[in-house]
Design an enzyme around this catalytic site. Structure first.
Site, mmCIF file in Angstrom:
data_model
loop_
_atom_site.group_PDB
_atom_site.id
_atom_site.type_symbol
_atom_site.label_atom_id
_atom_site.label_comp_id
_atom_site.label_asym_id
_atom_site.label_seq_id
_atom_site.Cartn_x
_atom_site.Cartn_y
_atom_site.Cartn_z
ATOM 1 N N GLN A 100 0.856 -1.198 0.000
ATOM 2 C CA GLN A 100 0.000 0.000 0.000
ATOM 3 C C GLN A 100 0.886 1.241 0.000
ATOM 4 O OE1 GLN A 100 -3.459 -0.703 3.044
ATOM 5 N NE2 GLN A 100 -1.650 -1.821 3.720
ATOM 6 N N ASN A 101 2.182 1.032 0.213
ATOM 7 C CA ASN A 101 3.106 2.157 0.355
ATOM 8 C C ASN A 101 3.435 2.772 -0.998
ATOM 9 O OD1 ASN A 101 3.073 1.370 3.000
ATOM 10 N ND2 ASN A 101 5.049 0.329 2.929
ATOM 11 N N ASP A 103 6.253 4.661 -1.174
ATOM 12 C CA ASP A 103 7.603 5.197 -0.907
ATOM 13 C C ASP A 103 8.710 4.546 -1.730
ATOM 14 O OD1 ASP A 103 7.542 3.413 2.313
ATOM 15 O OD2 ASP A 103 8.103 2.684 0.308
ATOM 16 N N HIS A 118 -1.330 1.553 -4.324
ATOM 17 C CA HIS A 118 -1.689 2.971 -4.173
ATOM 18 C C HIS A 118 -0.740 3.887 -4.929
ATOM 19 C CE1 HIS A 118 -3.852 1.851 -0.169
ATOM 20 N NE2 HIS A 118 -4.580 1.567 -1.221
ATOM 21 N N CYS A 150 0.844 20.109 -22.565
ATOM 22 C CA CYS A 150 -0.481 20.686 -22.864
ATOM 23 C C CYS A 150 -0.881 21.771 -21.874
ATOM 24 C CB CYS A 150 -1.543 19.576 -22.855
ATOM 25 S SG CYS A 150 -1.982 19.064 -21.177
ATOM 26 N N GLN A 215 1.554 -4.003 17.251
ATOM 27 C CA GLN A 215 0.344 -4.034 18.093
ATOM 28 C C GLN A 215 -0.773 -4.742 17.339
ATOM 29 O OE1 GLN A 215 -0.741 0.127 18.621
ATOM 30 N NE2 GLN A 215 -0.735 0.474 16.422
HETATM 31 C C1 BV8 Z 1 -12.002 3.714 -3.233
HETATM 32 C C2 BV8 Z 1 -1.938 6.839 -1.190
HETATM 33 C C3 BV8 Z 1 -13.926 3.913 -4.612
HETATM 34 C C4 BV8 Z 1 -1.864 8.309 -1.074
HETATM 35 C C5 BV8 Z 1 -3.658 5.994 0.320
HETATM 36 C C6 BV8 Z 1 -14.752 -0.329 1.384
HETATM 37 C C7 BV8 Z 1 -14.476 -0.664 0.067
HETATM 38 C C8 BV8 Z 1 -13.872 0.263 -0.795
HETATM 39 C C9 BV8 Z 1 -13.553 1.550 -0.322
HETATM 40 C C10 BV8 Z 1 -13.845 1.892 0.996
HETATM 41 C C11 BV8 Z 1 -14.435 0.961 1.843
HETATM 42 N N1 BV8 Z 1 -14.584 1.563 3.058
HETATM 43 C C12 BV8 Z 1 -14.109 2.826 2.998
HETATM 44 C C13 BV8 Z 1 -13.673 3.064 1.761
HETATM 45 C C14 BV8 Z 1 -13.112 4.338 1.340
HETATM 46 C C15 BV8 Z 1 -11.601 4.409 1.520
HETATM 47 C C16 BV8 Z 1 -11.114 3.804 2.806
HETATM 48 O O1 BV8 Z 1 -10.699 2.653 2.827
HETATM 49 N N2 BV8 Z 1 -11.124 4.591 3.865
HETATM 50 C C17 BV8 Z 1 -10.642 4.094 5.147
HETATM 51 C C18 BV8 Z 1 -9.712 5.140 5.781
HETATM 52 C C19 BV8 Z 1 -11.843 3.784 6.014
HETATM 53 N N3 BV8 Z 1 -10.959 3.775 0.388
HETATM 54 C C20 BV8 Z 1 -10.732 4.518 -0.714
HETATM 55 O O2 BV8 Z 1 -11.076 5.672 -0.830
HETATM 56 C C21 BV8 Z 1 -10.028 3.803 -1.851
HETATM 57 N N4 BV8 Z 1 -10.735 4.081 -3.071
HETATM 58 O O3 BV8 Z 1 -12.602 3.052 -2.474
HETATM 59 O O4 BV8 Z 1 -12.551 4.235 -4.382
HETATM 60 C C22 BV8 Z 1 -14.048 3.756 -6.068
HETATM 61 C C23 BV8 Z 1 -14.171 2.464 -6.592
HETATM 62 C C24 BV8 Z 1 -14.310 2.338 -7.961
HETATM 63 C C25 BV8 Z 1 -14.306 3.471 -8.796
HETATM 64 C C26 BV8 Z 1 -14.112 4.744 -8.240
HETATM 65 C C27 BV8 Z 1 -13.978 4.892 -6.876
HETATM 66 C C28 BV8 Z 1 -8.607 4.364 -2.057
HETATM 67 C C29 BV8 Z 1 -7.787 4.194 -0.823
HETATM 68 C C30 BV8 Z 1 -6.331 4.602 -1.105
HETATM 69 C C31 BV8 Z 1 -6.009 5.883 -0.388
HETATM 70 N N5 BV8 Z 1 -4.584 6.199 -0.581
HETATM 71 N N6 BV8 Z 1 -2.376 6.294 0.091
HETATM 72 C C32 BV8 Z 1 -0.767 8.750 -0.153
HETATM 73 O O5 BV8 Z 1 -0.007 7.897 0.375
HETATM 74 O O6 BV8 Z 1 -0.663 9.959 0.027
HETATM 75 S S1 BV8 Z 1 -4.080 5.293 1.786
HETATM 76 C C33 BV8 Z 1 -2.842 5.279 2.950
HETATM 77 O O7 BV8 Z 1 -3.308 4.351 3.954
HETATM 78 C C34 BV8 Z 1 -1.489 4.723 2.531
HETATM 79 O O8 BV8 Z 1 -1.430 4.136 1.258
HETATM 80 C C35 BV8 Z 1 -1.258 3.638 3.572
HETATM 81 O O9 BV8 Z 1 -0.392 2.672 3.157
HETATM 82 C C36 BV8 Z 1 -2.635 3.145 3.700
HETATM 83 C C37 BV8 Z 1 -2.948 2.172 4.773
HETATM 84 O O10 BV8 Z 1 -2.363 2.613 5.965
HETATM 85 P P1 BV8 Z 1 -1.231 1.663 6.592
HETATM 86 O O11 BV8 Z 1 -0.226 1.366 5.531
HETATM 87 O O12 BV8 Z 1 -1.895 0.506 7.225
HETATM 88 O O13 BV8 Z 1 -0.555 2.636 7.622
HETATM 89 P P2 BV8 Z 1 -1.080 2.992 9.089
HETATM 90 O O14 BV8 Z 1 -0.302 4.175 9.570
HETATM 91 O O15 BV8 Z 1 -2.580 3.035 9.088
HETATM 92 O O16 BV8 Z 1 -0.666 1.718 9.965
HETATM 93 C C38 BV8 Z 1 0.711 1.437 10.188
HETATM 94 C C39 BV8 Z 1 0.761 0.107 10.908
HETATM 95 O O17 BV8 Z 1 2.117 -0.263 11.097
HETATM 96 C C40 BV8 Z 1 0.118 0.147 12.301
HETATM 97 O O18 BV8 Z 1 -0.673 -1.019 12.466
HETATM 98 C C41 BV8 Z 1 1.326 0.102 13.251
HETATM 99 O O19 BV8 Z 1 1.038 -0.612 14.445
HETATM 100 C C42 BV8 Z 1 2.328 -0.675 12.423
HETATM 101 N N7 BV8 Z 1 3.745 -0.408 12.717
HETATM 102 C C43 BV8 Z 1 4.316 0.779 13.039
HETATM 103 N N8 BV8 Z 1 5.658 0.603 13.157
HETATM 104 C C44 BV8 Z 1 5.917 -0.706 12.873
HETATM 105 C C45 BV8 Z 1 4.701 -1.356 12.595
HETATM 106 N N9 BV8 Z 1 4.628 -2.664 12.280
HETATM 107 C C46 BV8 Z 1 5.791 -3.355 12.242
HETATM 108 N N10 BV8 Z 1 7.005 -2.807 12.502
HETATM 109 C C47 BV8 Z 1 7.099 -1.486 12.826
HETATM 110 N N11 BV8 Z 1 8.313 -0.956 13.069
HETATM 111 ZN ZN ZN Z 2 -0.638 17.363 -20.371
#
Ligand code: BV8
Ligand code: ZN
Length: 246
Positions: A100-101, A103, A118, A150, A215
């Protein structure tokens, strides 16, 4: 670190391994996670910036935020977790990374098969003609650039909230989830959909699913095994054990 026999057997007999990763795998590279206390989103709610509306409303503010993040990512290096995943490739017919990253760290670590659900922060495209550009072509411009071809507005080639994931990438990721024998779910809060369906797809296809996180998460109850700790410590441990059993 000891691992249950069931897990070691699954690794021993596996042909195909899938790593589903989120921001947590890059935390030890110094890239902040999204929802952690030091998260990237701390001054803004994700929906405020990572959406097309936010970009159209204030292109420079969103562009600036991505430039800030590119600065962090370019200074970051793949960590022991990314590198352990590359090492896994020596022991299995197939190792696939579905991330999902945005980076670019799995690519920079040298993983051969990476699906970026993503998008990638080092890529941009023109909103009007769709022409793709590398981020380096607009280095350090604090304003959202205009397409040399463009004149249209250029945006980061990442998937924003409310946007569809690239269908071909999602299809390949789902295919990999169906095929894999072991699926690692690493460093993700598993709340963002449809990406978060991938580990469930692996599980329902009979894979042994191992979560690696500091966690519990929404996914924890569904995992066959949850390994609590940092990805950069746990994945090298698993690799060490793997060398004994394979
Ligand atoms: C869409 C890119 C519709 C940009 C990102 C059900 C079905 C479909 C959609 C939805 C649904 N329910 C809700 C939705 C809408 C929405 C959604 O999911 N919202 C959530 C917040 C509820 N989804 C969307 O909008 C998606 N699109 O549905 O479109 C559609 C369909 C057809 C046609 C047209 C439209 C698009 C979602 C993509 C959004 N873009 N990123 C950018 O990066 O700027 S999302 C963003 O969150 C990042 O990509 C990130 O990777 C992703 C997920 O987060 P995590 O990677 O899990 O990161 P997080 O900080 O949350 O967690 C970190 C974890 O690591 C923690 O658990 C922590 O404990 C752990 N950790 C920390 N340190 C360590 C560790 N683990 C191990 N070792 C460590 N050292
Ligand atoms: Zn263009």
């Amino acid at each position: 670190m000891e691992f249950p026999a069931e897990f070691l057997n699954a690794l021993k007999n596996a042909e195909s391994v899938l790593f589903f990763t989120g921001a947590g795998i890059s935390a030890e590279s110094g890239v902040p996670t999204f929802r952690g206390k030091e998260g990237l989103w701390k001054n803004y709610r994700p929906e405020e910036l990572a959406t097309l509306n936010a970009f159209l409303e204030n292109p420079d503010r969103v562009w600036e935020w991505y430039e800030f993040r590119r600065g962090i990512v370019r200074k970051a290096k793949p960590n022991a977790a990314h590198l352990a995943i590359v090492e896994f490739e020596k022991y299995f017919r197939e190792v696939v990374v579905v991330t999902q990253n945005v980076d670019d760290l799995h690519n920079r670590a040298g993983s051969r098969e990476v699906y970026e659900l993503h998008g990638n922060i080092e890529k941009n495209f023109c909103l009007r003609c769709g022409k793709r550009y590398d981020a380096k072509e607009f280095n350090d411009s604090e304003h959202a650039p205009h397409c040399p071809g463009c004149g249209g507005l250029v945006r980061p080639a990442v998937v924003w909230f409310g946007e569809a994931l690239p269908a071909d990438v999602m299809k390949s990721a789902e295919e990999a989830a169906k095929q894999c024998d072991v699926c690692f779910v690493v460093g993700t809060s598993a709340v963002v959909y449809p990406a978060a369906y991938i580990p469930f797809k692996a599980k329902s296809s009979g894979a042994f699913v191992v979560e690696v996180n500091i966690q519990p998460t929404e996914f924890t109850p569904y995992a066959n095994l949850s390994l609590t700790g940092k990805a950069g410590e746990i994945l090298p441990e698993v690799l060490r054990k793997l060398k004994e059993v394979r």
